[in-house]
Design a protein around this motif. Sequence first.
Motif, PDB file in Angstrom:
ATOM      1  N   ALA A  61       0.828  -1.201   0.000  1.00 54.45           N
ATOM      2  CA  ALA A  61       0.000   0.000   0.000  1.00 54.45           C
ATOM      3  C   ALA A  61       0.861   1.249   0.000  1.00 54.45           C
ATOM      4  O   ALA A  61       0.531   2.259  -0.639  1.00 54.45           O
ATOM      5  N   PHE A  62       1.978   1.194   0.709  1.00 53.02           N
ATOM      6  CA  PHE A  62       2.908   2.329   0.725  1.00 53.02           C
ATOM      7  C   PHE A  62       3.435   2.615  -0.679  1.00 53.02           C
ATOM      8  O   PHE A  62       3.468   3.766  -1.142  1.00 53.02           O
ATOM      9  N   GLN A  63       3.830   1.580  -1.406  1.00 55.03           N
ATOM     10  CA  GLN A  63       4.340   1.775  -2.756  1.00 55.03           C
ATOM     11  C   GLN A  63       3.251   2.301  -3.687  1.00 55.03           C
ATOM     12  O   GLN A  63       3.501   3.189  -4.519  1.00 55.03           O
ATOM     13  N   ALA A  64       2.040   1.779  -3.540  1.00 56.84           N
ATOM     14  CA  ALA A  64       0.945   2.243  -4.390  1.00 56.84           C
ATOM     15  C   ALA A  64       0.600   3.689  -4.107  1.00 56.84           C
ATOM     16  O   ALA A  64       0.253   4.455  -5.019  1.00 56.84           O
ATOM     17  N   ALA A  65       0.694   4.098  -2.839  1.00 54.17           N
ATOM     18  CA  ALA A  65       0.316   5.465  -2.465  1.00 54.17           C
ATOM     19  C   ALA A  65       1.340   6.489  -2.935  1.00 54.17           C
ATOM     20  O   ALA A  65       0.986   7.598  -3.340  1.00 54.17           O
ATOM     21  N   HIS A  66       2.625   6.112  -2.886  1.00 53.69           N
ATOM     22  CA  HIS A  66       3.666   7.099  -3.183  1.00 53.69           C
ATOM     23  C   HIS A  66       4.301   6.923  -4.553  1.00 53.69           C
ATOM     24  O   HIS A  66       5.011   7.830  -5.012  1.00 53.69           O
ATOM     25  N   ALA A  67       4.098   5.767  -5.151  1.00 55.17           N
ATOM     26  CA  ALA A  67       4.585   5.523  -6.515  1.00 55.17           C
ATOM     27  C   ALA A  67       6.049   5.936  -6.647  1.00 55.17           C
ATOM     28  O   ALA A  67       6.915   5.485  -5.918  1.00 55.17           O
ATOM     29  N   GLU A  68       6.334   6.862  -7.598  1.00 51.64           N
ATOM     30  CA  GLU A  68       7.708   7.283  -7.876  1.00 51.64           C
ATOM     31  C   GLU A  68       8.121   8.514  -7.097  1.00 51.64           C
ATOM     32  O   GLU A  68       9.195   9.069  -7.334  1.00 51.64           O
ATOM     33  N   GLN A  69       7.302   8.962  -6.165  1.00 53.39           N
ATOM     34  CA  GLN A  69       7.604  10.202  -5.466  1.00 53.39           C
ATOM     35  C   GLN A  69       8.715  10.043  -4.426  1.00 53.39           C
ATOM     36  O   GLN A  69       9.363  11.012  -4.057  1.00 53.39           O
ATOM     37  N   VAL A  70       8.897   8.832  -3.931  1.00 57.50           N
ATOM     38  CA  VAL A  70       9.858   8.634  -2.855  1.00 57.50           C
ATOM     39  C   VAL A  70      10.844   7.521  -3.219  1.00 57.50           C
ATOM     40  O   VAL A  70      10.585   6.703  -4.114  1.00 57.50           O
ATOM     41  N   LEU A  71      11.959   7.515  -2.508  1.00 55.66           N
ATOM     42  CA  LEU A  71      12.958   6.454  -2.637  1.00 55.66           C
ATOM     43  C   LEU A  71      13.181   5.846  -1.249  1.00 55.66           C
ATOM     44  O   LEU A  71      13.758   6.484  -0.367  1.00 55.66           O
ATOM     45  N   PRO A  72      12.700   4.630  -1.007  1.00 58.56           N
ATOM     46  CA  PRO A  72      12.953   3.988   0.289  1.00 58.56           C
ATOM     47  C   PRO A  72      14.445   3.744   0.469  1.00 58.56           C
ATOM     48  O   PRO A  72      15.115   3.231  -0.446  1.00 58.56           O
ATOM     49  N   VAL A  73      14.977   4.108   1.625  1.00 56.08           N
ATOM     50  CA  VAL A  73      16.417   3.970   1.865  1.00 56.08           C
ATOM     51  C   VAL A  73      16.744   3.062   3.055  1.00 56.08           C
ATOM     52  O   VAL A  73      17.770   2.371   3.054  1.00 56.08           O
ATOM     53  N   PHE A  74      15.915   3.079   4.091  1.00 60.86           N
ATOM     54  CA  PHE A  74      16.165   2.232   5.261  1.00 60.86           C
ATOM     55  C   PHE A  74      14.860   1.648   5.767  1.00 60.86           C
ATOM     56  O   PHE A  74      13.795   2.257   5.625  1.00 60.86           O
ATOM     57  N   VAL A  75      14.958   0.474   6.377  1.00 53.19           N
ATOM     58  CA  VAL A  75      13.855  -0.119   7.133  1.00 53.19           C
ATOM     59  C   VAL A  75      14.330  -0.312   8.568  1.00 53.19           C
ATOM     60  O   VAL A  75      15.428  -0.834   8.796  1.00 53.19           O
ATOM     61  N   ILE A  76      13.546   0.141   9.511  1.00 52.08           N
ATOM     62  CA  ILE A  76      13.812  -0.125  10.919  1.00 52.08           C
ATOM     63  C   ILE A  76      12.837  -1.210  11.351  1.00 52.08           C
ATOM     64  O   ILE A  76      11.623  -0.977  11.413  1.00 52.08           O
ATOM     65  N   ARG A  77      13.340  -2.397  11.592  1.00 55.96           N
ATOM     66  CA  ARG A  77      12.484  -3.512  11.962  1.00 55.96           C
ATOM     67  C   ARG A  77      11.818  -3.252  13.316  1.00 55.96           C
ATOM     68  O   ARG A  77      12.280  -2.442  14.114  1.00 55.96           O
ATOM     69  N   ALA A  78      10.758  -3.979  13.549  1.00 57.29           N
ATOM     70  CA  ALA A  78      10.078  -3.866  14.840  1.00 57.29           C
ATOM     71  C   ALA A  78      11.017  -4.230  15.984  1.00 57.29           C
ATOM     72  O   ALA A  78      10.873  -3.737  17.109  1.00 57.29           O
ATOM     73  N   SER A  79      12.027  -5.080  15.695  1.00 57.97           N
ATOM     74  CA  SER A  79      13.012  -5.469  16.709  1.00 57.97           C
ATOM     75  C   SER A  79      14.056  -4.395  16.951  1.00 57.97           C
ATOM     76  O   SER A  79      14.856  -4.501  17.881  1.00 57.97           O
ATOM     77  N   GLY A  80      14.073  -3.345  16.104  1.00 64.76           N
ATOM     78  CA  GLY A  80      15.059  -2.285  16.226  1.00 64.76           C
ATOM     79  C   GLY A  80      16.208  -2.393  15.248  1.00 64.76           C
ATOM     80  O   GLY A  80      17.028  -1.479  15.142  1.00 64.76           O
ATOM     81  N   ARG A  81      16.322  -3.486  14.506  1.00 61.76           N
ATOM     82  CA  ARG A  81      17.399  -3.657  13.545  1.00 61.76           C
ATOM     83  C   ARG A  81      17.207  -2.734  12.355  1.00 61.76           C
ATOM     84  O   ARG A  81      16.097  -2.580  11.826  1.00 61.76           O
ATOM     85  N   VAL A  82      18.292  -2.104  11.927  1.00 63.43           N
ATOM     86  CA  VAL A  82      18.288  -1.188  10.790  1.00 63.43           C
ATOM     87  C   VAL A  82      18.798  -1.935   9.564  1.00 63.43           C
ATOM     88  O   VAL A  82      19.878  -2.534   9.591  1.00 63.43           O
ATOM     89  N   VAL A  83      18.011  -1.902   8.473  1.00 60.07           N
ATOM     90  CA  VAL A  83      18.369  -2.615   7.248  1.00 60.07           C
ATOM     91  C   VAL A  83      18.285  -1.640   6.077  1.00 60.07           C
ATOM     92  O   VAL A  83      17.208  -1.122   5.783  1.00 60.07           O
TER      93      VAL A  83
END
Length: 621
Positions: A552-574
């Motif tokens: 849903a996030f990708q559909a909502a923002h399409a090409e407007q944004v560039l995902p760079v990091f994910v912070i897992r629920a456990s706190g790990r940064v990917v």
Amino acid sequence: MEHNIPQALAAIVALGIAAQWLAWRLKIPSILLLLLTGILVGPVAGLLSPDDLFGDLLLPLVSLSVAVVLFEGGMTLRFRELRDEAGRVLFRLVTLGAFVTTVIAAASSRFLLGFDWPLAILLGAILTVTGPTVIGPLLRQLRIGGRAGSILKWEGIVIDPVGAMLAVLAFTAIRAAGPEEATASVARDLFGTALVGLGLGAAGAGGLLLALRKHWVPDPLQNPVTLAAVLSASAVANLLQPESGLVAVTVMGIAVANQRMVTITHLTEFKENLTVLLISVLFILLSARLRPGDLLALGWQELAFVGVLVIVARPAAVLLSTARSPLPWQERLFLSAMAPRGIVAAAVASVFALELADAGLEQASRLPPVVFLVIVGTVVLYGLGAGPLARRLGLARANPQGVLFVGAHAWVRAMASALKAEGVPVLLVDSNHHNSAAARMAGLRVHHGSILAEHTAEELDLGDMGRLVALTSNDEVNALACLRFLNRFGRREIYQLPFGAPTEGRHEALPPEQRGRLLFGRTTTFANMDERFGTEPSAKITRLSAAFDYGAFQAAHAEQVLPVFVIRASGRVVPFTAEGAPHPQPGDTVISLTRAKAEASPARDVDDLAMADPSSASTPE
């Protein structure tokens, strides 16, 4: 017991490396699994008898292997780590501390284990050594820095030849006919060991460095020549003065590490890999030599002996060595709780037990099982307890997830600010004055200087950092930064931007082994990022849920944004990489970049926060 030698050797190597890998996966000291493996295949199952397999070659091979281990350890030591009080505390630990440990260990073995005084003193001398093969990995795993980390690293290497020398002196005294002969023999051996060890170590280092500086040795032969020089120095030193080889190779390693004539990076990498292999094999072989009867004979007295070493001997040695020292109590306490024994104690005990048994000393056979129990006990106690204690004392952080950014351009500052807002430690390094100043104005930790400068690595506090992300406009600097910090973070956690488009007809991108993992996407080069986000970047913080997932996030923002990091629920940064998206799940938080002036397209279940860099509009790229 008969062995098929090629298959037996292959099995030993395979078991050793498997134990190392499993220890890495379980995040426990590898020596525990190596010792357990050796005991299982040796005295328990009877599948391996090192004495039958190698015969008289076993202990000489062990001696030469230990020499390589200590040389590699010496190459990790830098004199600059011993500034101010650290050097004084180290000197006291390897002199006064070693004496205190010997006295307490000898007295305990006399009254708890019933050893005769000569053998008790020998055991006390052997157990002054700590375990650099245990301490080093623990310090790297816990990210212990500062004076405590430097002192422990140096002590773990330097105390080994000191302890071995003390053991030789005790052994000499045992074999002497009387007090007068013992005194003369000890004085002669002490002087001889120091003279031969220091002299051959310095000469070996000087000859090796001269050959490398004059380019007398081609690159493909530099590692083999270095190995031959180390083994030769050890063998010649032991020939001139028994057990002085450990002093020689340690001095040689320290001398090579602290010179500035030639680069030793390739030598260090080779010796590190070789040391892992040697340690894996040695611990299995030495523990497999134990006899079932020796293990069954261990009782509460031996366990109490280990307790005395941990609870009495080590704290007493540290207390006296740090008296009137400005070291904070937290560092003193941590030093008191870190003295695991390792491969040198096992090797020295095995050698002397065999020689004393040949001389007719009945209790000599009890030396190896007691020493191995001390190794197992101290590795378990210190290995499992050091982490919680270090974190409780504020000297280490569990599973650090911070990001070390190389570069501080506007869009780098935006994503760093977003990570900081989510509680992730960040540190930026940039040699551009405007970028560094803008980062400070944005409230970010920043170091002004080149990431490749030698003093930069010394000055950075990386205790909270778990990965490096290189984002400068220079692809080669990014790659070199990744290589420089490869040993610190591991190949899994070093990242850089994809390379810019190669000049027509040429291919300038570096191979994977000479760079970090590529970030974001194959086309997200520095020029692409700069053009896309410019001087007015914004970072969005989007918390995913079951109702608003990543799709849903990708559909909502399409090409407007560039995902760079994910912070897992456990706190790990990917980080997002060119290898593919990290598959964000509900409960995770996505950090993405966009332009500050772009219209956001928030959905109902999106919790996103624009993090525009307050200084980016007026700061030149």
